[in-house]
Design a protein around this motif. Structure first.
Motif, PDB file in Angstrom:
ATOM      1  N   MET A 292       9.383  -1.850  18.303  1.00 44.48           N
ATOM      2  CA  MET A 292      10.527  -1.215  17.531  1.00 44.48           C
ATOM      3  C   MET A 292      10.527  -0.333  16.558  1.00 44.48           C
ATOM      4  O   MET A 292      10.888   0.860  16.253  1.00 44.48           O
ATOM      5  N   MET A 293       9.284  -0.542  15.505  1.00 41.76           N
ATOM      6  CA  MET A 293       8.925   0.055  14.308  1.00 41.76           C
ATOM      7  C   MET A 293       8.442   1.684  14.959  1.00 41.76           C
ATOM      8  O   MET A 293       8.775   2.300  14.274  1.00 41.76           O
ATOM      9  N   ALA A 294       7.558   1.446  15.878  1.00 42.17           N
ATOM     10  CA  ALA A 294       6.832   2.735  16.438  1.00 42.17           C
ATOM     11  C   ALA A 294       7.971   3.822  16.679  1.00 42.17           C
ATOM     12  O   ALA A 294       7.873   4.701  16.314  1.00 42.17           O
ATOM     13  N   ILE A 295       8.940   3.241  17.572  1.00 38.59           N
ATOM     14  CA  ILE A 295       9.984   4.128  17.838  1.00 38.59           C
ATOM     15  C   ILE A 295      10.505   4.768  16.715  1.00 38.59           C
ATOM     16  O   ILE A 295      10.943   5.962  16.621  1.00 38.59           O
ATOM     17  N   GLN A 296      11.005   3.686  15.645  1.00 41.59           N
ATOM     18  CA  GLN A 296      11.498   4.151  14.442  1.00 41.59           C
ATOM     19  C   GLN A 296      10.626   5.307  13.717  1.00 41.59           C
ATOM     20  O   GLN A 296      11.097   6.268  13.297  1.00 41.59           O
ATOM     21  N   ASP A 297       9.360   5.172  13.676  1.00 42.71           N
ATOM     22  CA  ASP A 297       8.762   6.066  13.093  1.00 42.71           C
ATOM     23  C   ASP A 297       8.653   7.491  13.684  1.00 42.71           C
ATOM     24  O   ASP A 297       8.836   8.407  13.013  1.00 42.71           O
TER      25      ASP A 297
END
Lengths: 103, 103
Positions: free
Chosen positions: B1-6
């Protein structure tokens, strides 16, 4: 150029892609779960974004007769067609983090 | 999920992907050309978005010694890595238009 603008008109904003990827990852997802998945989003913002995604036929909303009542979201077939873009954005996010902060 | 947010932290907003695809399509693009390509964007907004894209190492900015002076933008190698996402978003935009308004 217009086709890209069409996509971004639907997906723009900081949250929509993250919301879709949360639902996509688990196939079915409750409001409270999405709220936890998408770090930093408010209750009010999540409601608004979900409504817009529903209007754009990307998700469906089901009210479950539980105590208390729970609302569950699911991707439509049209919503699932975003899977490739979500995977690419995930990969690119990892690459971008490496490029910018080197880890 | 964090990668998408990045990814979305870098690409969020209504304009960035359209700006990148304009530069990407022509390889090198002047400010005034991008302004014409991206329908509805203001001069001020385009300047702000270009600065953010530069900070995120997606584009470079070159001042050409012409009369009057022109400023030209180009994708970095890192910026070019967005090509797949841009192609997918273009295809998806066409599919979405068909789904929603049937043409």
């Amino acid at each position: 150029m217009m086709a890209i603008q069409d996509s971004m008109d639907v997906l723009y904003g900081k949250w929509k892609i993250s919301i879709i990827s949360s639902i996509c990852f688990y196939n079915k997802r409750r409001f409270s779960d999405i709220l936890n998945d998408v770090v930093g989003i408010s209750n009010k913002m999540l409601s608004k974004e979900l409504k817009e995604l529903e209007t754009n036929k990307l998700i469906t909303r089901t009210v479950l007769d539980t105590q208390p009542i729970t609302v569950q979201y699911q991707l439509t077939e049209h919503g699932k067609s975003l899977q490739t873009i979500i995977n690419n954005l995930t990969d690119w996010g990892i690459k971008h983090r490496l490029e910018i902060i080197g880890k």
